[in-house]
Design an enzyme around this catalytic site. Structure first.
Site, PDB file in Angstrom:
ATOM      1  N   THR A  41       0.814  -1.221   0.000  1.00  0.00           N
ATOM      2  CA  THR A  41       0.000   0.000   0.000  1.00  0.00           C
ATOM      3  C   THR A  41       0.849   1.274   0.000  1.00  0.00           C
ATOM      4  O   THR A  41       2.005   1.256   0.421  1.00  0.00           O
ATOM      5  CB  THR A  41      -0.934   0.010   1.234  1.00  0.00           C
ATOM      6  OG1 THR A  41      -0.121  -0.099   2.414  1.00  0.00           O
ATOM      7  CG2 THR A  41      -1.915  -1.144   1.201  1.00  0.00           C
ATOM      8  N   TRP A  91       1.370   5.747   0.566  1.00  0.00           N
ATOM      9  CA  TRP A  91       1.409   6.668   1.711  1.00  0.00           C
ATOM     10  C   TRP A  91       0.250   7.653   1.732  1.00  0.00           C
ATOM     11  O   TRP A  91       0.051   8.340   2.727  1.00  0.00           O
ATOM     12  CB  TRP A  91       2.733   7.460   1.687  1.00  0.00           C
ATOM     13  CG  TRP A  91       3.031   8.041   0.336  1.00  0.00           C
ATOM     14  CD1 TRP A  91       3.826   7.504  -0.626  1.00  0.00           C
ATOM     15  CD2 TRP A  91       2.493   9.236  -0.236  1.00  0.00           C
ATOM     16  NE1 TRP A  91       3.828   8.280  -1.760  1.00  0.00           N
ATOM     17  CE2 TRP A  91       3.015   9.361  -1.538  1.00  0.00           C
ATOM     18  CE3 TRP A  91       1.627  10.229   0.217  1.00  0.00           C
ATOM     19  CZ2 TRP A  91       2.692  10.419  -2.392  1.00  0.00           C
ATOM     20  CZ3 TRP A  91       1.295  11.286  -0.622  1.00  0.00           C
ATOM     21  CH2 TRP A  91       1.831  11.372  -1.917  1.00  0.00           C
ATOM     22  N   LYS A 109       2.373  -4.810   3.482  1.00  0.00           N
ATOM     23  CA  LYS A 109       3.585  -3.990   3.431  1.00  0.00           C
ATOM     24  C   LYS A 109       3.159  -2.547   3.196  1.00  0.00           C
ATOM     25  O   LYS A 109       2.857  -2.134   2.079  1.00  0.00           O
ATOM     26  CB  LYS A 109       4.541  -4.428   2.312  1.00  0.00           C
ATOM     27  CG  LYS A 109       5.931  -3.843   2.579  1.00  0.00           C
ATOM     28  CD  LYS A 109       6.721  -3.456   1.355  1.00  0.00           C
ATOM     29  CE  LYS A 109       6.297  -2.193   0.687  1.00  0.00           C
ATOM     30  NZ  LYS A 109       6.548  -0.939   1.449  1.00  0.00           N
ATOM     31  N   PRO A 110       3.096  -1.762   4.287  1.00  0.00           N
ATOM     32  CA  PRO A 110       2.719  -0.355   4.110  1.00  0.00           C
ATOM     33  C   PRO A 110       3.878   0.436   3.536  1.00  0.00           C
ATOM     34  O   PRO A 110       5.009  -0.057   3.503  1.00  0.00           O
ATOM     35  CB  PRO A 110       2.424   0.093   5.553  1.00  0.00           C
ATOM     36  CG  PRO A 110       3.283  -0.776   6.403  1.00  0.00           C
ATOM     37  CD  PRO A 110       3.435  -2.093   5.672  1.00  0.00           C
ATOM     38  N   ARG A 113      -9.273  -1.408   2.796  1.00  0.00           N
ATOM     39  CA  ARG A 113     -10.107  -1.868   1.682  1.00  0.00           C
ATOM     40  C   ARG A 113      -9.521  -3.091   0.971  1.00  0.00           C
ATOM     41  O   ARG A 113     -10.175  -3.693   0.137  1.00  0.00           O
ATOM     42  CB  ARG A 113     -10.465  -0.738   0.725  1.00  0.00           C
ATOM     43  CG  ARG A 113      -9.412  -0.236  -0.173  1.00  0.00           C
ATOM     44  CD  ARG A 113     -10.016   0.889  -0.990  1.00  0.00           C
ATOM     45  NE  ARG A 113      -9.106   1.360  -1.977  1.00  0.00           N
ATOM     46  CZ  ARG A 113      -9.352   2.377  -2.776  1.00  0.00           C
ATOM     47  NH1 ARG A 113     -10.489   3.021  -2.693  1.00  0.00           N
ATOM     48  NH2 ARG A 113      -8.480   2.752  -3.668  1.00  0.00           N
ATOM     49  N   GLU A 171       0.288  12.336 -13.892  1.00  0.00           N
ATOM     50  CA  GLU A 171      -0.310  12.839 -12.653  1.00  0.00           C
ATOM     51  C   GLU A 171       0.617  13.844 -12.000  1.00  0.00           C
ATOM     52  O   GLU A 171       1.771  13.535 -11.712  1.00  0.00           O
ATOM     53  CB  GLU A 171      -0.482  11.682 -11.672  1.00  0.00           C
ATOM     54  CG  GLU A 171      -1.765  10.937 -11.798  1.00  0.00           C
ATOM     55  CD  GLU A 171      -1.834   9.852 -10.734  1.00  0.00           C
ATOM     56  OE1 GLU A 171      -2.845   9.817 -10.023  1.00  0.00           O
ATOM     57  OE2 GLU A 171      -0.902   9.056 -10.616  1.00  0.00           O
ATOM     58  N   GLU A 222      -4.293  -1.089  -8.319  1.00  0.00           N
ATOM     59  CA  GLU A 222      -4.934   0.222  -8.367  1.00  0.00           C
ATOM     60  C   GLU A 222      -3.809   1.206  -8.595  1.00  0.00           C
ATOM     61  O   GLU A 222      -3.029   1.489  -7.688  1.00  0.00           O
ATOM     62  CB  GLU A 222      -5.686   0.455  -7.055  1.00  0.00           C
ATOM     63  CG  GLU A 222      -6.803   1.452  -7.175  1.00  0.00           C
ATOM     64  CD  GLU A 222      -6.293   2.851  -6.950  1.00  0.00           C
ATOM     65  OE1 GLU A 222      -5.948   3.501  -7.963  1.00  0.00           O
ATOM     66  OE2 GLU A 222      -6.233   3.278  -5.798  1.00  0.00           O
ATOM     67  N   CYS A 225      -5.177   9.432  -6.313  1.00  0.00           N
ATOM     68  CA  CYS A 225      -5.174   8.977  -7.708  1.00  0.00           C
ATOM     69  C   CYS A 225      -6.481   9.317  -8.418  1.00  0.00           C
ATOM     70  O   CYS A 225      -6.567   9.176  -9.631  1.00  0.00           O
ATOM     71  CB  CYS A 225      -4.874   7.488  -7.778  1.00  0.00           C
ATOM     72  SG  CYS A 225      -5.788   6.581  -6.565  1.00  0.00           S
TER      73      CYS A 225
HETATM   74  P1  ADP Z   1       4.527   6.287  -5.020  1.00  0.00           P
HETATM   75  O1  ADP Z   1       5.223   6.779  -6.236  1.00  0.00           O
HETATM   76  O2  ADP Z   1       3.206   6.840  -4.827  1.00  0.00           O
HETATM   77  O3  ADP Z   1       5.359   6.342  -3.775  1.00  0.00           O
HETATM   78  P2  ADP Z   1       5.137   3.488  -5.199  1.00  0.00           P
HETATM   79  O4  ADP Z   1       4.608   2.552  -6.215  1.00  0.00           O
HETATM   80  O5  ADP Z   1       6.579   3.785  -5.236  1.00  0.00           O
HETATM   81  O6  ADP Z   1       4.223   4.771  -5.302  1.00  0.00           O
HETATM   82  O7  ADP Z   1       4.811   2.973  -3.730  1.00  0.00           O
HETATM   83  C1  ADP Z   1       3.646   2.270  -3.378  1.00  0.00           C
HETATM   84  C2  ADP Z   1       4.033   1.092  -2.508  1.00  0.00           C
HETATM   85  O8  ADP Z   1       4.863   0.225  -3.279  1.00  0.00           O
HETATM   86  C3  ADP Z   1       4.835   1.464  -1.269  1.00  0.00           C
HETATM   87  O9  ADP Z   1       4.485   0.604  -0.207  1.00  0.00           O
HETATM   88  C4  ADP Z   1       6.253   1.201  -1.718  1.00  0.00           C
HETATM   89  O10 ADP Z   1       7.137   0.939  -0.644  1.00  0.00           O
HETATM   90  C5  ADP Z   1       6.058  -0.041  -2.555  1.00  0.00           C
HETATM   91  N1  ADP Z   1       7.132  -0.327  -3.506  1.00  0.00           N
HETATM   92  C6  ADP Z   1       7.970   0.521  -4.114  1.00  0.00           C
HETATM   93  N2  ADP Z   1       8.812  -0.152  -4.916  1.00  0.00           N
HETATM   94  C7  ADP Z   1       8.513  -1.463  -4.803  1.00  0.00           C
HETATM   95  C8  ADP Z   1       9.014  -2.679  -5.377  1.00  0.00           C
HETATM   96  N3  ADP Z   1      10.021  -2.657  -6.247  1.00  0.00           N
HETATM   97  N4  ADP Z   1       8.421  -3.838  -5.036  1.00  0.00           N
HETATM   98  C9  ADP Z   1       7.394  -3.854  -4.172  1.00  0.00           C
HETATM   99  N5  ADP Z   1       6.873  -2.762  -3.594  1.00  0.00           N
HETATM  100  C10 ADP Z   1       7.423  -1.584  -3.904  1.00  0.00           C
END
Ligand code: ADP
Length: 537
Positions: free
Chosen positions: A207, A209, A233-234, A218, A439, A308, A342
């Site tokens: 998820t 931030w 994994k937040p 959800r 975006e 999403e 989003c």
């Molecule tokens: P944003 O650009 O909005 O930060 P991200 O897709 O980078 O969106 O982050 C959304 C979630 O995905 C966060 O929990 C982030 O830590 C995680 N995330 C980022 N990179 C990876 C990856 N390579 N594999 C799995 N999760 C990831």
């Protein structure tokens, strides 16, 4: 979420994480602190923040360790990662920085817990979810404060998120009792054909931030309702709300191992989740680039995938719109969470007959939005999540202006410093500009002019994204015609705030797969089993 097309590095004085995002390379190079126990830090913190933290600490809601098999657990190598308040730069806490080994154990715990949790009656699961919902609401204020501290949104919005987030737990607690199967008329007289719906198994929920609570509930709500177990994994930017929610889940009678939380090295945790044959589903909200990577990775073990991803929402204001309704709706959809959702309007398309009137009235309304620390009464616009987010907004505005767009209001960093940006309106934007292609994820409203309904639809659909769209018109015929023509999963007609737990949320095209919320939100967590019974004649 953000579709970040350029490499970015976060370097704040107290920042603890270097993030390099790019559509080409998805490396998150992470700076964890070695061997300092995860805990709460009070050094150099404002008194207001410190007193909120003390209260959260004494209520047991400020958790800093991961949750594996019902036990609060430090990273195995003792590393930690700092969580900042984006409004002040204060380090709120230092949380466990986990990786592959902890994730493997969290998966094993969820896998072991599945055999028990999935066999409980729907009523039993439902009542535990209902307890969780009640606890979330009982702690609405504290959770709201936690969201504001780590994410930055105004307290009122943060408390609103707690209500919204909790509503998914309530809704799916009820849906747990409605997982119906089917009996199919057989084609042979001695046969009986049945359809049974069963939980998919262990679910990995990754998820972002921008909604530290609601993006979790959800996913976890329907998963647990169906009988699945979960590894969450937040985002490393906002893990504290997730951990507080997990603490309340434990208190509500959700057994150890059913809900696990790991955070730290996102790519390592992500890869471990994706590669594990024990994980049967990945549900993700975040950037399109990471979503694609997870989807490709999930192919290896043929997991179910729900995504999403990024949007590029058009908000179309027709000449025949009620101006007041259009202003109110556009303001709500553009500036909620300082433009960091989003489904935020990313392009405001205004028909030429109402263009001047709209931009003037809209700019006046935007000017009245009070910017500041989300804990301050009356603030409507908090900071952006970090310096990288401001740099992205700046570069998009610069690109638009260099190509002929006009700044009607704002257009620069706010005098408050940090990651505050002035609420901004830009006119004469063209659909080719960067700001209309990707975006912006910030408090900037790009306004485009159009002549005909056909042109508006063409501009609106001219994007790879297809999450939310908005139209403002007083014509019922036009409402239907345009709603049907828009290639989007969600359409708001004369309404800027459309999200609710009872309706399906999700996108067309590269905005994602699957739907969250509503009765449709259960489907992705269920397998369909066909049972053919012979020799029944
Ligand atoms: P944003 O650009 O909005 O930060 P991200 O897709 O980078 O969106 O982050 C959304 C979630 O995905 C966060 O929990 C982030 O830590 C995680 N995330 C980022 N990179 C990876 C990856 N390579 N594999 C799995 N999760 C990831």
């Amino acid at each position: 979420m953000m579709m970040t097309m350029f490499a970015r590095t976060i370097h704040r004085s107290s920042s603890r994480i270097n993030v390099h995002h790019s559509s080409l390379s998805l490396s998150h190079s992470l700076r964890c602190n070695s061997h300092s126990p995860s805990n709460i830090l009070h050094c150099q913190m404002s008194t207001e923040t410190a007193s909120i933290i003390d209260r959260l600490k004494s209520s047991g809601l400020l958790r800093t360790k991961g949750l594996i098999g019902g036990k609060w657990t430090d990273a195995y190598d003792g590393r930690t990662i700092e969580v900042n308040n984006p409004a002040s730069g204060d380090v709120i806490a230092s949380v466990a920085c986990m990786g592959e080994r902890e994730t493997k154990d969290a998966i094993s715990s969820a896998y072991d817990a599945f055999s028990h949790w999935s066999k409980l009656t729907a009523n039993d699961r439902s009542s535990r979810l209902r307890n969780w919902y009640n606890l979330l609401l009982q702690h609405k204020e504290e959770l709201g404060q936690l969201i504001t501290l780590e994410q930055g949104k105004p307290l009122k919005e943060a408390i609103g998120e707690v209500g919204y987030g909790a509503s998914f737990i309530e809704f799916f607690a009820e849906e747990a009792k409605r997982i119906y199967g089917d009996i199919i008329p057989p084609t042979l007289s001695d046969r009986r054909l049945f359809v049974l719906k069963q939980p998919v198994g262990v679910v990995a929920a990754i998820t972002p931030w921008n909604f530290p609570l609601a993006m979790i509930t959800r996913k976890v709500g329907p998963a647990l309702a169906c009988g699945c177990t979960v590894v969450i994994k937040p985002s490393e930017l906002t893990p504290l709300t997730a951990l507080a929610a997990a603490e309340l889940a434990l208190q509500s009678g959700i057994p150890p191992g059913v809900l696990n939380v790991v955070m730290g090295d996102a790519p390592k945790i992500g890869n471990t989740l994706v590669e594990s044959p024990q994980v049967r589903k990945i549900t993700f909200t975040g950037s399109t680039a990471v979503g694609k990577k997870l989807m490709a990775g999930a192919a290896e073990t043929v997991k179910k995938v729900s995504l999403e991803l990024g949007g590029n929402a058009p908000c179309i204001v027709f000449d025949d719109a009620d101006l007041e309704v259009a202003i109110k709706g556009s303001l709500a959809t553009k500036f909620r969470n300082s433009g960091q959702t989003c489904v935020c309007a990313n392009r405001i398309l205004v028909q030429e007959g109402i263009y001047e009137k709209f931009t003037k009235a809209f700019s006046n309304a935007v000017q009245n939005l009070k910017v500041g620390n989300g804990l301050t009464e009356g603030v409507a616009q908090g900071p952006l999540i970090n310096e990288a987010a401001v740099q992205k907004v700046e570069s998009f505005v610069q690109d638009a202006v260099s190509k002929g767009a006009k700044v009607l209001l704002g257009g620069k960093r706010h005098s408050l410093g940090m990651s505050f940006y002035e609420p901004t309106v830009i006119g004469d934007v063209k659909n080719e500009m960067l700001i209309a292609r990707q975006e912006v994820f910030g408090p900037v409203a790009p306004v485009l002019r159009f002549k005909t309904e056909e042109e508006a639809i063409q501009i609106a659909n001219d994007t790879n994204a297809g999450l939310a769209a908005y139209i403002f018109t007083n014509s019922i015929k036009r409402s239907w015609r345009v709603s049907e023509a828009l290639e989007y999963g969600i359409v708001g007609v004369n309404e800027g705030l459309v999200s609710t737990e009872v309706a399906p949320f999700g996108g067309y095209k590269q905005s994602g797969l699957g739907r969250e919320g509503s009765k449709y939100g259960m489907d992705d967590y269920l397998e369909i089993k066909y049972i053919c019974m012979g020799n029944m004649g």
